[in-house]
Design a protein around this motif. Sequence first.
Motif, PDB file in Angstrom:
ATOM      1  N   PRO A   4       0.568  -1.112   0.085  1.00  6.91           N
ATOM      2  CA  PRO A   4       0.437   0.139   0.009  1.00  6.91           C
ATOM      3  C   PRO A   4       0.827   1.297  -0.347  1.00  6.91           C
ATOM      4  O   PRO A   4      -0.007   2.438  -0.690  1.00  6.91           O
ATOM      5  CB  PRO A   4      -0.844   0.078   1.371  1.00  6.91           C
ATOM      6  N   PRO A   5       1.860   1.336   0.963  1.00  7.34           N
ATOM      7  CA  PRO A   5       2.851   2.964   0.917  1.00  7.34           C
ATOM      8  C   PRO A   5       3.050   3.268  -0.734  1.00  7.34           C
ATOM      9  O   PRO A   5       2.991   4.224  -1.109  1.00  7.34           O
ATOM     10  CB  PRO A   5       3.764   2.692   1.760  1.00  7.34           C
ATOM     11  N   ASN A   6       3.751   2.034  -1.411  1.00  9.61           N
ATOM     12  CA  ASN A   6       4.066   2.478  -2.498  1.00  9.61           C
ATOM     13  C   ASN A   6       2.965   2.506  -3.902  1.00  9.61           C
ATOM     14  O   ASN A   6       3.727   2.990  -4.510  1.00  9.61           O
ATOM     15  CB  ASN A   6       4.451   0.825  -2.838  1.00  9.61           C
ATOM     16  N   ARG A   7       2.318   1.522  -3.451  1.00  6.73           N
ATOM     17  CA  ARG A   7       0.851   2.509  -4.277  1.00  6.73           C
ATOM     18  C   ARG A   7       0.411   3.919  -4.329  1.00  6.73           C
ATOM     19  O   ARG A   7       0.115   4.297  -4.970  1.00  6.73           O
ATOM     20  CB  ARG A   7      -0.032   1.424  -4.262  1.00  6.73           C
ATOM     21  N   THR A   8       0.897   4.755  -2.564  1.00  7.60           N
ATOM     22  CA  THR A   8       1.073   5.845  -2.926  1.00  7.60           C
ATOM     23  C   THR A   8       1.965   6.738  -3.027  1.00  7.60           C
ATOM     24  O   THR A   8       2.319   7.382  -2.540  1.00  7.60           O
ATOM     25  CB  THR A   8       0.166   6.046  -1.499  1.00  7.60           C
ATOM     26  N   GLY A   9       2.820   5.831  -3.799  1.00 11.60           N
ATOM     27  CA  GLY A   9       4.098   6.586  -4.263  1.00 11.60           C
ATOM     28  C   GLY A   9       5.402   6.829  -3.588  1.00 11.60           C
ATOM     29  O   GLY A   9       6.575   7.566  -3.291  1.00 11.60           O
ATOM     30  N   LYS A  10       5.105   6.225  -2.380  1.00  6.31           N
ATOM     31  CA  LYS A  10       6.697   5.690  -0.702  1.00  6.31           C
ATOM     32  C   LYS A  10       7.329   4.573  -1.288  1.00  6.31           C
ATOM     33  O   LYS A  10       6.813   3.784  -2.293  1.00  6.31           O
ATOM     34  CB  LYS A  10       5.983   6.059   0.172  1.00  6.31           C
ATOM     35  N   GLU A  11       8.182   5.011  -0.885  1.00  9.19           N
ATOM     36  CA  GLU A  11       9.765   4.312  -1.239  1.00  9.19           C
ATOM     37  C   GLU A  11       9.607   2.889  -0.242  1.00  9.19           C
ATOM     38  O   GLU A  11      10.338   2.727   0.917  1.00  9.19           O
ATOM     39  CB  GLU A  11      11.129   4.791  -1.664  1.00  9.19           C
ATOM     40  N   CYS A  12       8.416   1.939  -0.213  1.00  4.68           N
ATOM     41  CA  CYS A  12       8.425   1.330   1.196  1.00  4.68           C
ATOM     42  C   CYS A  12       9.174   0.098   0.724  1.00  4.68           C
ATOM     43  O   CYS A  12      10.552  -0.266   1.138  1.00  4.68           O
ATOM     44  CB  CYS A  12       7.336   0.895   1.449  1.00  4.68           C
ATOM     45  N   ILE A  13       8.933  -0.760  -0.510  1.00  4.50           N
ATOM     46  CA  ILE A  13       9.838  -1.893  -0.751  1.00  4.50           C
ATOM     47  C   ILE A  13      10.477  -1.134  -1.635  1.00  4.50           C
ATOM     48  O   ILE A  13       9.814  -0.990  -2.701  1.00  4.50           O
ATOM     49  CB  ILE A  13       8.433  -3.078  -1.062  1.00  4.50           C
TER      50      ILE A  13
ATOM     51  N   HIS B  41      14.481  -5.111  -0.472  1.00  9.12           N
ATOM     52  CA  HIS B  41      14.934  -3.876   0.922  1.00  9.12           C
ATOM     53  C   HIS B  41      13.408  -3.302   1.253  1.00  9.12           C
ATOM     54  O   HIS B  41      12.669  -2.961   0.409  1.00  9.12           O
ATOM     55  CB  HIS B  41      15.684  -2.446   0.534  1.00  9.12           C
ATOM     56  N   ILE B  42      13.245  -3.426   2.674  1.00 10.82           N
ATOM     57  CA  ILE B  42      11.429  -3.270   3.311  1.00 10.82           C
ATOM     58  C   ILE B  42      12.412  -2.121   4.065  1.00 10.82           C
ATOM     59  O   ILE B  42      13.128  -2.676   5.391  1.00 10.82           O
ATOM     60  CB  ILE B  42      10.435  -4.259   3.586  1.00 10.82           C
ATOM     61  N   SER B  43      11.293  -0.815   4.190  1.00 15.64           N
ATOM     62  CA  SER B  43      11.982  -0.429   4.872  1.00 15.64           C
ATOM     63  C   SER B  43      11.000   0.228   6.067  1.00 15.64           C
ATOM     64  O   SER B  43       9.740   0.225   5.706  1.00 15.64           O
ATOM     65  CB  SER B  43      11.392   2.222   4.632  1.00 15.64           C
ATOM     66  N   GLU B  44      11.716  -0.530   7.422  1.00 16.14           N
ATOM     67  CA  GLU B  44      10.773  -0.705   8.738  1.00 16.14           C
ATOM     68  C   GLU B  44      10.258   0.473   9.176  1.00 16.14           C
ATOM     69  O   GLU B  44       8.758   0.640  10.389  1.00 16.14           O
ATOM     70  CB  GLU B  44      11.766  -1.620   9.953  1.00 16.14           C
ATOM     71  N   GLU B  45      10.930   2.008   8.415  1.00 16.55           N
ATOM     72  CA  GLU B  45      10.386   3.125   8.778  1.00 16.55           C
ATOM     73  C   GLU B  45       8.601   3.614   8.420  1.00 16.55           C
ATOM     74  O   GLU B  45       7.878   4.173   8.791  1.00 16.55           O
ATOM     75  CB  GLU B  45      11.043   4.726   8.737  1.00 16.55           C
ATOM     76  N   ILE B  46       8.627   2.688   7.045  1.00 16.16           N
ATOM     77  CA  ILE B  46       7.353   2.989   6.844  1.00 16.16           C
ATOM     78  C   ILE B  46       6.373   2.070   6.626  1.00 16.16           C
ATOM     79  O   ILE B  46       5.138   2.292   6.712  1.00 16.16           O
ATOM     80  CB  ILE B  46       7.898   3.400   4.789  1.00 16.16           C
ATOM     81  N   CYS B  47       6.432   1.023   7.022  1.00 14.70           N
ATOM     82  CA  CYS B  47       5.938  -0.559   6.465  1.00 14.70           C
ATOM     83  C   CYS B  47       4.968  -0.208   7.769  1.00 14.70           C
ATOM     84  O   CYS B  47       5.314  -0.310   8.736  1.00 14.70           O
ATOM     85  CB  CYS B  47       6.614  -1.988   6.853  1.00 14.70           C
ATOM     86  N   LEU B  48       4.262  -0.684   7.399  1.00 12.79           N
ATOM     87  CA  LEU B  48       2.615  -0.832   7.995  1.00 12.79           C
ATOM     88  C   LEU B  48       2.527  -1.819   9.151  1.00 12.79           C
ATOM     89  O   LEU B  48       1.799  -1.726  10.437  1.00 12.79           O
ATOM     90  CB  LEU B  48       0.642  -0.837   6.763  1.00 12.79           C
ATOM     91  N   GLY B  49       3.228  -2.692   8.943  1.00 13.12           N
ATOM     92  CA  GLY B  49       3.519  -3.350  10.069  1.00 13.12           C
ATOM     93  C   GLY B  49       2.829  -4.639   9.590  1.00 13.12           C
ATOM     94  O   GLY B  49       2.242  -4.915   8.546  1.00 13.12           O
ATOM     95  N   GLU B  50       2.473  -6.168  10.834  1.00 12.29           N
ATOM     96  CA  GLU B  50       2.418  -7.055  10.775  1.00 12.29           C
ATOM     97  C   GLU B  50       0.752  -6.868  10.028  1.00 12.29           C
ATOM     98  O   GLU B  50       0.266  -7.797   9.535  1.00 12.29           O
ATOM     99  CB  GLU B  50       2.349  -8.229  11.690  1.00 12.29           C
ATOM    100  N   THR B  51      -0.289  -6.151  10.570  1.00 10.68           N
ATOM    101  CA  THR B  51      -1.430  -6.012  10.670  1.00 10.68           C
ATOM    102  C   THR B  51      -2.189  -5.872   8.828  1.00 10.68           C
ATOM    103  O   THR B  51      -3.201  -6.030   8.056  1.00 10.68           O
ATOM    104  CB  THR B  51      -1.995  -4.883  10.945  1.00 10.68           C
ATOM    105  N   CYS B  52      -0.450  -5.685   8.102  1.00 15.52           N
ATOM    106  CA  CYS B  52      -1.003  -5.578   6.981  1.00 15.52           C
ATOM    107  C   CYS B  52      -0.576  -6.645   5.831  1.00 15.52           C
ATOM    108  O   CYS B  52      -1.577  -7.445   5.264  1.00 15.52           O
ATOM    109  CB  CYS B  52      -0.963  -3.866   5.913  1.00 15.52           C
ATOM    110  N   GLY B  53       0.820  -6.912   5.772  1.00 16.77           N
ATOM    111  CA  GLY B  53       1.020  -7.942   5.019  1.00 16.77           C
ATOM    112  C   GLY B  53       1.414  -8.891   4.136  1.00 16.77           C
ATOM    113  O   GLY B  53       1.513  -9.729   3.676  1.00 16.77           O
TER     114      GLY B  53
END
Length: 603
Positions: free
Chosen positions: A28-37, A53-65
Motif C-alpha cells: 500500500p505505501p508503494n502504491r501511494t508513491g512511497k519507497e517502502c519496498i 529491501h523493506i523500510s521498517e520506517e514506512i512499513c505498516l506492520g503485521e496487520t498489513c502483511g
Amino acid sequence: MADDSIAVVDLDRCQPDRCSYECKNYCPPNRTGKECITLRGEETDQGQPEQVHISEEICLGETCGICVEKCPFDAIEIINLPQELQDDPAHRYGENAFSLYGLPAPQDGQVTGILGPNGIGKTTAVRILAGELEPNLGRHGEPVDWDDVLEAYRGTELQEYIADVRDGEVTVARKPQYVDQIPNSFDGNTRELLERTDERDALDHLVERLSIGPVMDQSIDDLSGGELQRVALAATLARDTDFYFLDEITPYLDIGQRVTAARLIRELAEEEDRSMLVVEHDLAILDLLADTLHVAYGEPGAYGVVTSPKSVRNGINEYLAGYLDNENMRIRPNPIEFEEHAPRTESRGETLVEYPDLTKRYGDGEFSLEVDGGEIRRNEVLGIVGPNGIGKSTFAKLLTGNLESDEGDADLDLDISYKPQYVTIDQHMRVDAFLSSITNQFGSSYWNTEIAQPLQLERIMEQNLSDLSGGERQRVAIAACLSDSADLYLLDEPSAHLDVEQRVQATSAIRRYAEQQDATVMVIDHDIYMIDLLADRLMVFDGEPAVHGRAGTPQSMRGGMNEFLANLEVTFRRDERTSRPRINKPDSQLDKQQKADGEYYYA
Ligand code: ADP
Ligand code: ADP
Ligand code: SF4
C-alpha cells in the motif's frame, strides 16, 4: 508507521528474477508513491537487482502483511515485536535480517543452559561471547566497538565477561551440534583426533568415563553417531579453556550415556571452576545438567530473545507451561502436561500381532539377542527403551522381515513402515516430490493438518532433500514414515536433532495419528519426556551392549519404567507444580526411598 515491527527478508528465498515483484506492486505505501519496498544490491545476469529491501520506517506492520501473502517464495516476514521487548538488540545481521535480543551470561563454576528452538540465535549469542562476532547493538550505519557493547551491558551479569572478551582474555572450546559432519573435516582415527585436544591431561579419564576405549584405533569415518557424539564431547572437555560451549550433547546417546555426559560437564564446572554453556533439548538431562537457564523465544529466522537467567526448575516449568512469568510473555498457546500416575495401565485394544520367542545371532555369535514373545496391540503407541547396542534395531529388522531369526519364526504378515535411526534420505529430489511419491494424500487438507503443519514442513517443501539440516531431514523422515500406508509404524529415535518445540509437536502428531488413524506405532527413543508423553506401554531391552541383549515382553508404563530405570539405577521424583519427572540426586533421601519401594518413576 509501526515502530515496534520488523521486516525480515530471507535472501536465500527471495528470487526477484523469478517473480514479478508482487510484494512491491501490492504494498500500500508503494502504491501511494512511497519507497517502502525497494530494490537493492547488484544486478544479476538478467539485469535486475538481486534483492528487495523493506523500510521498517514506512512499513505498516503485521496487520498489513500483504507482501508476506504475495511473495511466492515465502521470503518475507513482517513481525510486530512483543511490546514487552523494550531493549535494543544485542546484534542484528543487517537491515531486514535476523536480530538477537539479550545474551546468556556464563559464569565461572556454573553450567548455564539455553532452552529454545533452533534458529533463535543461540549460535549467534555464542559467537558474540566467544569474541568472534562483534555485536552491533542493532545500530546500522554507525561504528560500534567493544567499548560501546560494554557500556550497553554495564551493571548487568555480563559486564565482567564482556570486559574480558574486549581484552581478548576469553578462550573457548566448542562441541558442534551436528557430530555426523565431523568425518568430513577429519581424516584419521579416534586416538589421533583426541590426542590433539588433550590440553588438560584429562584424556584417559574422559576416554574411560565415556567408554571410548573400544574405538580408539578406529577410523573416525567408521564411528556410529553415538560414538562420534562421545568422541566429540571428550575432545571438547579435554581442552584447557575458560569457556566451553556444548551445542546438544544427547543425540544418539542412550540414557546411561546422557547421564554420564551430564555429570562430566558438571564436574568440570565445579572442580575446575570453568564456565559451561549448554544448549540441550532433552529436558530431563538439561534439568540434571544446568545450574541456571535462559529461555530463548521469538520467531526462528526472524528474531530471538534470550531471557535473563532463571532457576532451572522455573525455566523448564515456565517453558512447559508456555508462559514466561518475569517476561510476562506467552510463548505457546497450550501447556505441556505430564500425568502424575501411570496412565492407561492396560490399553484394551485388540491384538494386532503376536510374535513367539525369537533368537538372533550375528556372524560367529559376537552378538546375540533373545526376544521374549509378546503381542502388539492395535491402536497403541508402544515405547521401546534400552541402551545402545542392545539389539533394538535388530528386533525391528526381525519384525520387518529384513532379517531372519535363528530360532522362532517372526513371519509377520504385516506391512511395516520404518524410520531408521540414521536418516539417509539425501537424494537430489525436492521434499514435495519425495513425499508425494509416498502418499496420494499429499497436499490434502487432512494431510496438511495432521502431518505437514505439526512437522513444520511447509517452508521446506521446495528444498532439496540433500540441502536439509539434521532437524529438517528428521521431520521429513517422520512424515514419510507416517504417510505410508502400513499396519505398523516403527520410528527409531525420532527425537534426534529436533529442537524441544519440534519434539513436542512431533509427539502430538504421532499420538494423534495413532488415535485418529487407528494406527499402531512403535517408538524407540532415549528422551524420557518424549517416551512418557507418547507411549501407552513399554518394551524394555537389557543385557550387555554389543554382547548379548534380551527384549522383554511389552508391559504397562509403570512396570516398564520401573524395570528400565532399575537397570540404570536412576529414580525420578515429580515436580510439585507441574508433575513433570525430575531425576533424583543419587543417594538422596528420595532416591533411596524410591529404590527401596521399587518405584522408580511414578512415585
Ligand atoms: P540457532 O543457533 O539458535 O539455531 P543461529 O544463531 O545459528 O540460531 O541463527 C539465527 C538466525 O540468524 C538464523 O535465521 C540465521 O539464518 C541467521 N544468521 C546467522 N548467521 C547470519 C549471517 N552471517 N548473516 C545473516 N543472517 C545470519
Ligand atoms: P541398538 O539398536 O539397540 O543400538 P543394534 O540392534 O543396532 O542395537 O545392534 C546390536 C549389536 O549387534 C551391536 O553390537 C551391533 O554392533 C551388532 N550388529 C548389528 N548389526 C550387525 C550385523 N549386520 N553384523 C554383525 N553385528 C551386527
Ligand atoms: Fe508494504 Fe509493510 Fe504491507 Fe509489506 S507489510 S506490503 S512492506 S506495508
